[in-house]
Design a protein around this motif. Structure first.
Motif, PDB file in Angstrom:
ATOM      1  N   LEU A 237       0.835  -1.211   0.000  1.00 30.31           N
ATOM      2  CA  LEU A 237       0.000   0.000   0.000  1.00 30.31           C
ATOM      3  C   LEU A 237       0.867   1.257   0.000  1.00 30.31           C
ATOM      4  CD1 LEU A 237      -2.690  -1.185   2.588  1.00 30.31           C
ATOM      5  CD2 LEU A 237      -3.026  -0.913   0.122  1.00 30.31           C
ATOM      6  N   SER A 238       1.983   1.208   0.717  1.00 24.72           N
ATOM      7  CA  SER A 238       2.910   2.351   0.752  1.00 24.72           C
ATOM      8  C   SER A 238       3.459   2.640  -0.644  1.00 24.72           C
ATOM      9  CB  SER A 238       4.082   2.082   1.703  1.00 24.72           C
ATOM     10  OG  SER A 238       3.651   2.004   3.037  1.00 24.72           O
TER      11      SER A 238
ATOM     12  N   VAL B 135       2.707   4.476   6.938  1.00 23.26           N
ATOM     13  CA  VAL B 135       3.087   4.537   5.523  1.00 23.26           C
ATOM     14  C   VAL B 135       4.611   4.658   5.467  1.00 23.26           C
ATOM     15  CG1 VAL B 135       2.956   5.919   3.416  1.00 23.26           C
ATOM     16  CG2 VAL B 135       0.903   5.596   4.825  1.00 23.26           C
ATOM     17  N   ASP B 136       5.236   3.801   4.677  1.00 22.62           N
ATOM     18  CA  ASP B 136       6.693   3.787   4.571  1.00 22.62           C
ATOM     19  C   ASP B 136       7.147   4.966   3.700  1.00 22.62           C
ATOM     20  OD1 ASP B 136       9.363   3.239   4.375  1.00 22.62           O
ATOM     21  OD2 ASP B 136       9.137   1.354   3.284  1.00 22.62           O
TER      22      ASP B 136
ATOM     23  N   ILE C 204       4.988  16.336   3.905  1.00 21.67           N
ATOM     24  CA  ILE C 204       4.390  14.995   3.907  1.00 21.67           C
ATOM     25  C   ILE C 204       4.032  14.716   5.365  1.00 21.67           C
ATOM     26  CG2 ILE C 204       4.632  12.579   3.198  1.00 21.67           C
ATOM     27  CD1 ILE C 204       5.240  14.568   0.911  1.00 21.67           C
ATOM     28  N   THR C 205       2.739  14.595   5.609  1.00 18.77           N
ATOM     29  CA  THR C 205       2.218  14.632   6.969  1.00 18.77           C
ATOM     30  C   THR C 205       1.710  13.269   7.441  1.00 18.77           C
ATOM     31  OG1 THR C 205       1.483  16.856   6.395  1.00 18.77           O
ATOM     32  CG2 THR C 205       0.622  15.939   8.440  1.00 18.77           C
ATOM     33  N   PRO C 206       2.156  12.820   8.608  1.00 19.11           N
ATOM     34  CA  PRO C 206       1.637  11.556   9.136  1.00 19.11           C
ATOM     35  C   PRO C 206       0.230  11.757   9.694  1.00 19.11           C
ATOM     36  CG  PRO C 206       3.100  12.554  10.737  1.00 19.11           C
ATOM     37  CD  PRO C 206       3.096  13.463   9.525  1.00 19.11           C
ATOM     38  N   LEU C 207      -0.552  10.716   9.687  1.00 16.40           N
ATOM     39  CA  LEU C 207      -1.893  10.794  10.262  1.00 16.40           C
ATOM     40  C   LEU C 207      -2.442   9.389  10.474  1.00 16.40           C
ATOM     41  CD1 LEU C 207      -3.759  10.056   7.562  1.00 16.40           C
ATOM     42  CD2 LEU C 207      -3.344  12.433   7.062  1.00 16.40           C
TER      43      LEU C 207
ATOM     44  N   SER D 287       9.103   7.325   8.889  1.00 13.96           N
ATOM     45  CA  SER D 287       8.082   6.379   9.350  1.00 13.96           C
ATOM     46  C   SER D 287       8.654   5.198  10.124  1.00 13.96           C
ATOM     47  CB  SER D 287       7.298   5.852   8.153  1.00 13.96           C
ATOM     48  OG  SER D 287       8.189   5.269   7.236  1.00 13.96           O
ATOM     49  N   ILE D 288       7.739   4.544  10.830  1.00  9.47           N
ATOM     50  CA  ILE D 288       8.054   3.281  11.505  1.00  9.47           C
ATOM     51  C   ILE D 288       7.133   2.229  10.858  1.00  9.47           C
ATOM     52  CG2 ILE D 288       8.385   2.158  13.754  1.00  9.47           C
ATOM     53  CD1 ILE D 288       7.847   4.886  15.046  1.00  9.47           C
TER      54      ILE D 288
END
Length: 195
Positions: free
Chosen positions: A25-26, A57-58, A119-122, A50-51
């Protein structure tokens, strides 16, 4: 749904993904990002590290692409409860912190405010760009301190199904959401499906 309920639901969904699913998916998210945005040498991109083991998401393909195209890369680091930005290169050594997040050494904010992309994590974003993170508010405060024209791009495995009901005046909306199947725009640009 309220953020607390959404957080619970999407944490469970994220944790149920296998490592293979996360990688697959990443890769689709990365491909959609690259096909949608016009990246140029010397642009400034702020991108979280990322983790993938935690179902995030990688972002390593993003970083590789940025470095190869001479795009300047900045990463977040939390210092004394505040998110700061540090510039990194392909050679920058990354050290794992107490949360298992890799980050560069140094605690000095780079002072850059005019990012081209963030690029924002969520955990989740609804169809209006309302982001549900992990509840600490680091990114909302960060967004309020930088150039308002920076393009805020959320990356998510999941489509926007539920509306976030408890949006506060301090919440900063995303400009785009990139999922494995589409790129959604919350501004004056058209959304695209890649299904």
């Amino acid at each position: 749904m309220k953020k607390s309920e959404i957080r619970k639901v999407y944490l469970e969904k994220k944790e149920s993904l296998t490592e293979t699913e996360v990688q697959s998916l990443s890769k689709k998210i990365f491909e959609n990002f690259i096909s949608e945005f016009d990246l140029k040498e010397d642009q400034k991109v702020h991108c979280f590290l990322s983790i993938p083991e935690k179902g995030e998401v990688d972002t390593s393909p993003f970083l590789k692409e940025f470095f190869e195209n001479k795009i300047r890369v900045f990463v977040p680091k939390i210092i004394k409860g505040k998110l700061i930005a540090l510039e990194i290169t392909k050679e920058t050594p990354l050290i794992e912190n107490s949360w298992g997040i890799k980050e560069p050494e140094g605690n000095e904010d780079c002072g850059v405010k005019d990012f081209d992309f963030i690029i924002t994590p969520l955990l989740y974003s609804d169809q209006f760009g309302n982001r549900v993170g992990y509840g600490k508010g680091f990114y909302d405060r960060f967004f309020s301190e930088i150039n308002p024209n920076a393009i805020k791009v959320g990356v998510s495995f999941f489509p926007p199904n539920e509306k976030v009901e408890d949006v506060s005046e301090f919440d900063v909306q995303l400009d785009y959401l990139v999922t494995p199947t589409e790129v959604l725009s919350f501004g004056s640009f058209e959304s695209k499906s890649t299904k």
